[in-house]
Design a protein around this motif. Structure first.
Motif, short mmCIF file in Angstrom:
data_model
loop_
_atom_site.label_atom_id
_atom_site.label_comp_id
_atom_site.label_asym_id
_atom_site.label_seq_id
_atom_site.Cartn_x
_atom_site.Cartn_y
_atom_site.Cartn_z
N TRP A 55 43.35 49.32 77.07
CA TRP A 55 44.28 49.94 76.12
C TRP A 55 43.93 49.62 74.67
CZ3 TRP A 55 46.63 53.72 78.35
CH2 TRP A 55 47.60 54.42 77.66
N HIS A 56 42.68 49.28 74.40
CA HIS A 56 42.17 49.08 73.03
C HIS A 56 40.91 49.91 72.85
CE1 HIS A 56 44.91 45.82 72.08
NE2 HIS A 56 44.67 45.34 73.27
N TRP A 57 40.92 51.12 73.36
CA TRP A 57 39.74 51.96 73.34
C TRP A 57 39.59 52.67 72.01
CZ3 TRP A 57 42.72 53.40 78.09
CH2 TRP A 57 42.45 52.51 79.12
N SER A 58 38.39 53.17 71.76
CA SER A 58 38.09 53.84 70.49
C SER A 58 38.21 55.35 70.56
CB SER A 58 36.67 53.49 70.05
OG SER A 58 36.52 52.09 69.93
N LYS A 59 38.36 55.90 71.75
CA LYS A 59 38.42 57.35 71.89
C LYS A 59 39.72 57.76 72.59
CE LYS A 59 35.03 59.16 73.84
NZ LYS A 59 33.91 59.48 74.69
N PHE A 60 40.34 58.80 72.10
CA PHE A 60 41.58 59.32 72.67
C PHE A 60 41.38 59.81 74.10
CE2 PHE A 60 44.36 63.05 73.32
CZ PHE A 60 45.57 62.37 73.41
N THR A 61 40.23 60.37 74.40
CA THR A 61 39.98 60.91 75.74
C THR A 61 40.04 59.81 76.81
OG1 THR A 61 37.60 60.73 75.37
CG2 THR A 61 38.62 62.89 74.98
N ASP A 62 39.70 58.58 76.43
CA ASP A 62 39.80 57.47 77.38
C ASP A 62 41.26 57.20 77.76
OD1 ASP A 62 37.02 56.95 77.52
OD2 ASP A 62 37.15 55.97 75.57
N TYR A 63 42.16 57.31 76.80
CA TYR A 63 43.59 57.14 77.08
C TYR A 63 44.08 58.26 78.01
CZ TYR A 63 43.78 53.71 73.31
OH TYR A 63 43.59 52.61 72.53
N VAL A 64 43.64 59.48 77.73
CA VAL A 64 44.05 60.62 78.56
C VAL A 64 43.53 60.44 79.99
CG1 VAL A 64 43.84 63.12 78.89
CG2 VAL A 64 44.23 62.20 76.61
N GLN A 65 42.28 60.01 80.14
CA GLN A 65 41.73 59.76 81.48
C GLN A 65 42.55 58.71 82.22
OE1 GLN A 65 37.68 58.63 80.77
NE2 GLN A 65 36.93 60.73 80.77
N CYS A 66 42.91 57.63 81.54
CA CYS A 66 43.67 56.56 82.17
C CYS A 66 45.05 57.05 82.59
CB CYS A 66 43.79 55.37 81.21
SG CYS A 66 44.66 53.96 81.94
N VAL A 67 45.73 57.80 81.71
CA VAL A 67 47.07 58.32 82.03
C VAL A 67 46.99 59.29 83.20
CG1 VAL A 67 48.94 59.77 81.14
CG2 VAL A 67 48.03 57.92 79.74
N LEU A 68 45.99 60.15 83.21
CA LEU A 68 45.84 61.10 84.33
C LEU A 68 45.53 60.37 85.64
CD1 LEU A 68 43.91 64.04 82.63
CD2 LEU A 68 46.31 63.99 83.35
N ALA A 69 44.68 59.36 85.59
CA ALA A 69 44.37 58.59 86.80
C ALA A 69 45.62 57.87 87.31
CB ALA A 69 43.26 57.58 86.51
N PHE A 70 46.36 57.24 86.42
CA PHE A 70 47.59 56.55 86.80
C PHE A 70 48.59 57.53 87.41
CE2 PHE A 70 51.92 55.23 85.80
CZ PHE A 70 51.96 54.00 86.44
N THR A 71 48.76 58.69 86.77
CA THR A 71 49.69 59.69 87.25
C THR A 71 49.28 60.20 88.63
OG1 THR A 71 50.19 60.34 84.99
CG2 THR A 71 50.78 61.90 86.71
N GLY A 72 48.00 60.46 88.81
CA GLY A 72 47.52 60.95 90.10
C GLY A 72 47.73 59.95 91.22
N VAL A 73 47.34 58.70 90.97
CA VAL A 73 47.47 57.66 92.00
C VAL A 73 48.93 57.39 92.33
CG1 VAL A 73 47.06 55.20 92.49
CG2 VAL A 73 45.25 56.60 91.52
N THR A 74 49.76 57.18 91.31
CA THR A 74 51.17 56.89 91.58
C THR A 74 51.89 58.10 92.17
OG1 THR A 74 51.75 57.39 89.28
CG2 THR A 74 51.38 55.07 89.85
N GLY A 75 51.51 59.30 91.75
CA GLY A 75 52.11 60.50 92.34
C GLY A 75 51.79 60.62 93.81
N TYR A 76 50.55 60.34 94.18
CA TYR A 76 50.14 60.41 95.58
C TYR A 76 50.86 59.35 96.42
CZ TYR A 76 47.14 60.70 99.69
OH TYR A 76 46.68 60.83 100.96
N ILE A 77 50.93 58.12 95.90
CA ILE A 77 51.63 57.04 96.61
C ILE A 77 53.10 57.39 96.77
CG2 ILE A 77 52.38 54.64 96.43
CD1 ILE A 77 49.64 54.05 95.12
#
Length: 188
Positions: A55-77
């Motif tokens: 959560w100290h990344w230099s690019k906004f796309t890294d935050y979007v990737q993390c949020v999408l991965a979290f949403t996908g995994v938690t949504g599936y669970i």
């Protein structure tokens, strides 16, 4: 609201990156765990990231990737566990508890700085009034227990922040003296 929060995150990322003196690229999906200089494009590997810079990344796309991965995994669970009452109740409690804890970072920051300078008292009063009305609503309508408990926790945190505002305004801390640099004194 989510779009607004992502836009604010994008703006904060851009401002932070441009303001850093020693800019290093920190990436959610960097191929190796080392910082990369800003001029070097990061190697793209989605699952490989360094937890030190989470959560100290230099690019906004890294935050979007993390949020999408979290949403996908938690949504599936969540989809797989919808029939479990324990899971659903735990998830609901964690959601309400997370909201109840939103004021804690501000409370802690005020404590660390021994000051509430720059914080809007009107904003905290609005938090307090909103949380109080919400908690009274939960209590009067006999909402599930976790709503009432977390609502009361929010009100207590808001009151603690208001007490900090009062205490730090009545008993301000002495500002730390800044040592002068001999070279800058000569220039003046």
């Amino acid at each position: 609201m989510i779009i607004t929060m992502l836009l604010m995150l994008k703006l904060c990322t851009e401002v932070r990156v441009t303001n850093e003196l020693n800019i290093k690229r920190r990436s959610f999906s960097a191929a190796d765990s080392k910082d990369e200089e800003i001029k070097t494009p990061p190697k793209r590997s989605f699952l490989d990231f360094d937890l030190i810079y989470f959560w100290h990344w230099s690019k906004f796309t890294d935050y979007v990737q993390c949020v999408l991965a979290f949403t996908g995994v938690t949504g599936y669970i969540t989809y797989l566990s919808l029939d479990s009452i324990i899971f659903v109740e735990t998830l609901g409690f964690l959601a309400v508890f997370t909201e109840a804890m939103l004021g804690i970072p501000q409370l802690y920051r005020n404590y660390q700085n021994r000051s509430t300078e720059g914080m809007s008292v009107k904003m905290v009063l609005m938090w307090t009034s909103g949380d109080t009305f919400k908690t009274v609503y939960f209590l009067l309508n006999q909402a599930p227990f976790q709503f009432s408990i977390c609502g009361l926790l929010q009100v207590f945190v808001d009151m603690a922040i208001l007490m900090q505002v009062y205490f730090f305004s009545c008993y301000p801390q002495k500002p730390a003296s800044h040592p002068t640099h001999p070279a800058s004194t000569k220039a003046l």
